[in-house]
Design an enzyme around this catalytic site. Sequence first.
Site, mmCIF file in Angstrom:
data_model
loop_
_atom_site.group_PDB
_atom_site.id
_atom_site.type_symbol
_atom_site.label_atom_id
_atom_site.label_comp_id
_atom_site.label_asym_id
_atom_site.label_seq_id
_atom_site.Cartn_x
_atom_site.Cartn_y
_atom_site.Cartn_z
ATOM 1 N N ASP A 281 -31.580 38.117 -15.588
ATOM 2 C CA ASP A 281 -29.563 37.090 -15.700
ATOM 3 C C ASP A 281 -30.042 35.741 -16.593
ATOM 4 O O ASP A 281 -29.590 35.559 -17.250
ATOM 5 C CB ASP A 281 -28.867 37.435 -15.276
ATOM 6 C CG ASP A 281 -28.194 37.826 -15.102
ATOM 7 O OD1 ASP A 281 -28.262 38.981 -15.741
ATOM 8 O OD2 ASP A 281 -27.855 38.448 -13.502
ATOM 9 N N LYS B 193 -26.220 43.835 -6.989
ATOM 10 C CA LYS B 193 -27.875 43.180 -7.245
ATOM 11 C C LYS B 193 -28.104 42.965 -5.959
ATOM 12 O O LYS B 193 -29.690 42.524 -5.798
ATOM 13 C CB LYS B 193 -27.323 42.123 -7.940
ATOM 14 C CG LYS B 193 -26.361 42.530 -9.174
ATOM 15 C CD LYS B 193 -26.334 41.223 -9.960
ATOM 16 C CE LYS B 193 -25.456 41.763 -11.085
ATOM 17 N NZ LYS B 193 -25.342 39.728 -12.372
HETATM 18 P P1 NAP Z 1 -20.184 35.859 -6.935
HETATM 19 O O1 NAP Z 1 -21.903 35.916 -6.447
HETATM 20 O O2 NAP Z 1 -19.409 36.607 -6.461
HETATM 21 O O3 NAP Z 1 -20.310 34.292 -6.985
HETATM 22 C C1 NAP Z 1 -18.816 33.417 -6.960
HETATM 23 C C2 NAP Z 1 -18.965 32.090 -7.007
HETATM 24 O O4 NAP Z 1 -17.149 31.631 -7.617
HETATM 25 C C3 NAP Z 1 -18.614 31.588 -5.791
HETATM 26 O O5 NAP Z 1 -19.960 30.415 -6.212
HETATM 27 C C4 NAP Z 1 -17.330 31.122 -5.816
HETATM 28 O O6 NAP Z 1 -17.497 29.929 -4.929
HETATM 29 C C5 NAP Z 1 -17.073 30.533 -6.388
HETATM 30 N N1 NAP Z 1 -15.824 30.801 -6.524
HETATM 31 C C6 NAP Z 1 -15.228 31.511 -6.363
HETATM 32 N N2 NAP Z 1 -13.069 31.801 -6.248
HETATM 33 C C7 NAP Z 1 -13.169 30.592 -6.268
HETATM 34 C C8 NAP Z 1 -12.055 29.201 -6.630
HETATM 35 N N3 NAP Z 1 -11.225 29.946 -6.328
HETATM 36 N N4 NAP Z 1 -12.804 27.911 -7.131
HETATM 37 C C9 NAP Z 1 -13.783 27.347 -6.877
HETATM 38 N N5 NAP Z 1 -14.869 28.208 -6.840
HETATM 39 C C10 NAP Z 1 -14.537 30.159 -6.423
HETATM 40 O O7 NAP Z 1 -20.670 35.732 -8.380
HETATM 41 P P2 NAP Z 1 -21.672 36.044 -9.535
HETATM 42 O O8 NAP Z 1 -22.503 37.254 -9.187
HETATM 43 O O9 NAP Z 1 -22.470 34.507 -9.205
HETATM 44 O O10 NAP Z 1 -21.043 35.568 -10.797
HETATM 45 C C11 NAP Z 1 -20.054 34.733 -11.167
HETATM 46 C C12 NAP Z 1 -19.089 35.217 -12.281
HETATM 47 O O11 NAP Z 1 -20.196 34.798 -13.327
HETATM 48 C C13 NAP Z 1 -17.958 35.831 -12.715
HETATM 49 O O12 NAP Z 1 -17.252 35.035 -13.867
HETATM 50 C C14 NAP Z 1 -19.384 36.812 -13.149
HETATM 51 O O13 NAP Z 1 -19.013 37.227 -14.943
HETATM 52 C C15 NAP Z 1 -20.313 35.484 -14.445
HETATM 53 N N6 NAP Z 1 -21.846 36.296 -14.560
HETATM 54 C C16 NAP Z 1 -21.830 36.644 -16.229
HETATM 55 C C17 NAP Z 1 -23.353 37.519 -16.537
HETATM 56 C C18 NAP Z 1 -22.980 37.428 -18.336
HETATM 57 O O14 NAP Z 1 -24.116 37.938 -18.716
HETATM 58 N N7 NAP Z 1 -22.682 36.573 -18.957
HETATM 59 C C19 NAP Z 1 -24.215 37.355 -15.485
HETATM 60 C C20 NAP Z 1 -23.634 37.503 -14.399
HETATM 61 C C21 NAP Z 1 -22.701 36.738 -14.113
HETATM 62 P P3 NAP Z 1 -17.687 30.417 -3.027
HETATM 63 O O15 NAP Z 1 -18.882 30.222 -2.041
HETATM 64 O O16 NAP Z 1 -16.752 29.484 -2.345
HETATM 65 O O17 NAP Z 1 -17.082 31.460 -2.576
#
Ligand code: NAP
Length: 278
Positions: free
Chosen positions: A106, A69
């Site tokens: 999004d 992305k």
């Molecule tokens: P991302 O950019 O990789 O961000 C992941 C986040 O999760 C970061 O803030 C990370 O914190 C945190 N995290 C990871 N492991 C953790 C843990 N063990 N404890 C606490 N925090 C933790 O991912 P993203 O693209 O934002 O996606 C995040 C979620 O949103 C995913 O579940 C994805 O499936 C969902 N999503 C859904 C949609 C939808 O259409 N429904 C669209 C996009 C995303 P750190 O900064 O500390 O690593």
Amino acid sequence: MKNTFTLAGVMGWPVAHSRSPLIHNYWIDKYKLSGAYGLFPVAPDQLRAAICGLRALGISGCNITIPHKVTAMQYADWIDPCAKRIGAINTIVVQPDGALHGYNNDGFGYMQSLIEAHPQWRADTGPAVIVGAGGAARAIVVALLDAGSTEIRIINRTRSKADEFAHKFGPAISSVDWEDRQEALAGAAILVNTTNQGMHGQPALDLDLKCLPKDALVSDAIYIPLETPLLKAAKLRGNPTVNGLGMLIHQARPAFQAWFGVLPDVDTNLYTRITATI
Ligand code: NAP
């Protein structure tokens, strides 16, 4: 001869799990259009070639998902201002002259999912608390600010990323230390989980809800499972909840309109079909 068969798809790595083909092909059938939406598994070192190949192949555009992305932005010819603020794109639309335009739907999808589930909900009724500071959090924060949120607290495991939000998005944003996450829920009107915690195969989000008002809306960007441990705990104490499936479905609508020329409706049959695959 004009090619009337419209092709689109989703680029990701891996991408086999994506529900986007189900959504777009459902609408292609529903509106009796001529076209198809497929999966494009694109490894990171092939992303540039794959995106540049869209116009050569006569493809109308694509969705962009994890992990592309942010990187994909540099291969677009023009980026929508909202996507620029978010710092990532999830949609490319090939223009009639071949130019590649990048968008991020999004945040739109997220707001629409809230409105669909709770039509009376308003962003300006109280503080929002966001757990996580990744791509989904950025899209949701921009959408909440645009919808009138005046106070957004960001809780993230890595504090420096939450601090970046405050720096980037201005005075409405404050960052909260991970250790203080429970107290940060006091007085909140909405709590949003944007981490992967609670997703199938991951542990539950480690967050005690006891300081959260009972009428606060609790939403989770995750849709596998549909009811994360966070949503289950929120429901048990009486909070209204919204899962991530509506966000996924609603973000697809503007992209579908750009590629196929119809702004599709979201009907219960579509929810039923996707739910059956989860
Ligand atoms: P991302 O950019 O990789 O961000 C992941 C986040 O999760 C970061 O803030 C990370 O914190 C945190 N995290 C990871 N492991 C953790 C843990 N063990 N404890 C606490 N925090 C933790 O991912 P993203 O693209 O934002 O996606 C995040 C979620 O949103 C995913 O579940 C994805 O499936 C969902 N999503 C859904 C949609 C939808 O259409 N429904 C669209 C996009 C995303 P750190 O900064 O500390 O690593």
